[in-house]
Design a protein around this motif. Structure first.
Motif, PDB file in Angstrom:
ATOM      1  N   TYR A 137      86.012  51.028 101.918  1.00 22.84           N
ATOM      2  CA  TYR A 137      85.936  52.025 100.870  1.00 22.84           C
ATOM      3  C   TYR A 137      86.126  53.298 101.493  1.00 22.84           C
ATOM      4  N   ASP A 196      91.422  53.082  96.311  1.00 25.68           N
ATOM      5  CA  ASP A 196      90.019  53.341  96.596  1.00 25.68           C
ATOM      6  C   ASP A 196      89.305  52.550  97.450  1.00 25.68           C
ATOM      7  N   MET A 197      89.274  51.255  96.952  1.00 22.27           N
ATOM      8  CA  MET A 197      88.533  50.095  97.496  1.00 22.27           C
ATOM      9  C   MET A 197      89.541  49.011  97.730  1.00 22.27           C
ATOM     10  N   ARG A 246      79.601  52.557  93.965  1.00 25.08           N
ATOM     11  CA  ARG A 246      80.713  53.362  94.216  1.00 25.08           C
ATOM     12  C   ARG A 246      81.699  53.750  93.161  1.00 25.08           C
ATOM     13  N   PRO A 281      85.003  52.405  92.066  1.00 23.30           N
ATOM     14  CA  PRO A 281      86.198  52.790  92.471  1.00 23.30           C
ATOM     15  C   PRO A 281      87.380  52.976  91.330  1.00 23.30           C
ATOM     16  N   ILE A 320      91.131  49.228  92.733  1.00 25.64           N
ATOM     17  CA  ILE A 320      90.522  48.337  93.703  1.00 25.64           C
ATOM     18  C   ILE A 320      91.652  47.271  94.290  1.00 25.64           C
ATOM     19  N   THR A 352      85.597  57.000 101.408  1.00 26.23           N
ATOM     20  CA  THR A 352      84.405  57.886 101.118  1.00 26.23           C
ATOM     21  C   THR A 352      85.012  59.356 101.148  1.00 26.23           C
TER      22      THR A 352
END
Length: 443
Positions: free
Chosen positions: A94, A63-64, A141, A143, A146, A96
């Protein structure tokens, strides 16, 4: 009086304006020294980030993606994201859910020359440091996974140092630290992804590199009995610098001399002699892309117009092998598989030689597929990676020739750089070896 003061203030501000507008020292990370080259690299990086990175992050379940980097200890992927200097910086991608990822840089210096609009957001910190900004960014955010650059066997995907990992963990806290995962597979996929402009840049790189080596052997510099291997080494470097280029690795000058076993080393300061076979292993850097190539030359003896027929036959076999190997290098094949198939072909054709090829790209030994057996501390997991279409790749191998006057078979190494297509390896006509070069005994 006030008018005079205004003029003085303007004069004092001029250095500050020049400071903020001057381009960064691209040569420190990118080996780039002009705007045209920098613009090409920036366009390429922007296309990859804008068009492909969100898809890759989803494919690799991240996700990140946080890339931590420090001045004088930059992450290897800086060249792929147009990263620049900064005492302690975080480059954060990131997902989105849209087409383009959010790309944020938190660092100590503003990107005054962000020509291509690479960044979504830029945060410059002061004495409060990076930690509070990094913590806030991640928490906002939230996540699930990561990615960070840690890898046991692939150095280009292992840019996060122990100290910076500890710093990151301390900054984001235990909750999010538990979500850190290796971004190795994402780093590999992103770095070896190539777009059309990079193929064109690689074409120019191979042509420039080939021309430098051709010039070194044909400009009259080599004088048998006087010129040494060390002289030739420095001549190649000087020719490279005259072209405004850097080398991806220094020239390896290998001399095969009649009467000496292949394993014997001719001293670097010993003059070259008639009948010597000179093999050069060398590469240049052009627009962050590297080449890896080998070229072979023969110093004609007095009265000779051509090298011994055994040498010519070995070169012909080498070119046949190159064509066959090139057709084998297709997407989906792993390095282990290719090693087996190539050596089986050599045996079937009764050609003495060996095959050991590898990914190239932004470093001479690239992040992608390597051919060979499982050799963990040398090749890592790259022998298990399947080739991907568009990957930049160096076809490296050698053949053995039995030549009169040599006490044992002579190794003639060959290597050219290209990129992988659905039909195999594409080599550029002006950037590959097409013949053994001849050096006359007298200028």
């Amino acid at each position: 009086m006030f008018r005079g003061l205004r003029i003085w203030w303007i004069l004092l501000l001029i250095p500050l304006v020049l400071l903020t507008l001057q381009p960064p020292a691209y040569g420190q990370i990118y080996n780039i020294y002009n705007k045209e080259d920098w613009d090409s690299v920036t366009r390429i990086n922007k296309e990859k980030i804008d068009t492909h990175l969100s898809r890759l992050m989803r494919e690799h379940n991240i996700d990140m993606w946080i890339i931590m980097s420090r001045e004088a200890n930059e992450d290897p992927l800086m060249v792929n994201i147009s990263g620049r200097w900064g005492h302690r910086c975080a480059y954060i991608f990131y997902d989105t859910g849209g087409v383009r990822v959010e790309f944020t840089r938190i660092g100590t210096h503003t990107w005054y020359t962000d020509y291509a609009g690479l960044l979504t957001k830029q945060i410059v910190y002061n004495r409060e440091g990076l930690k509070p900004h990094l913590k806030k960014f991640v928490e906002e955010r939230n996540p699930s996974r990561i990615g960070v650059n840690i890898s046991r066997t692939i150095p280009m995907a292992d840019g996060l140092t122990v100290a910076m990992r500890d710093y990151l963990v301390d900054a984001i806290g235990e909750k999010y630290a538990s979500r850190l995962v290796s971004a190795e597979s994402l780093a590999v996929a992103f770095r070896r992804l190539r777009v059309p402009e990079e193929h064109e840049n690689l074409k120019k790189a191979t042509e420039k590199g080939s021309q430098i080596l051709y010039t070194a052997f044909h400009d009259g510099f080599i004088q048998p009995g006087k010129t040494t291997a060390e002289d030739l080494y420095w001549h190649i470097i000087e020719l490279t610098r005259k072209e405004g280029l850097d080398y991806s690795f220094e020239p390896l000058v290998m001399i095969r001399r009649p009467g000496l076993p292949t394993s014997s080393r001719v001293a670097a300061r010993e003059p070259l002699k008639l009948g010597d076979i000179i093999c050069i292993d060398y590469g240049i850097i052009y627009r962050t892309l590297t080449t890896d190539m080998k070229r072979t030359a023969y110093i004609l003896k007095k009265g000779e117009q051509q090298p011994p027929r055994e040498v010519k036959k070995a070169i012909e076999d080498a070119f046949k092998a190159r064509d066959a190997f090139g057709r084998m290098l297709k997407p989906g094949r792993t390095g282990i598989e290719l090693d087996e198939v190539a050596h089986r072909w050599l045996k079937e054709k009764n050609i003495d030689g060996s095959f050991y090829s590898h990914s190239t790209g932004n470093f001479v030994h690239g992040i992608g597929t390597w051919t060979g057996q499982h050799f963990p501390d040398r090749y890592g997991d790259r022998v298990f990676l399947p080739l991907v279409e568009g990957e930049h790749f160096s076809l490296e191998y050698h053949v053995l020739a039995r030549i009169p006057g040599f006490p044992e078979p002579v190794s003639l190494p060959m290597e050219d750089s290209g990129y992988i297509t659905g039909d195999g390896l594409h080599l550029f006509p002006q950037g590959k070896m097409t013949e053994i070069w001849l050096v006359k005994s007298e200028p």
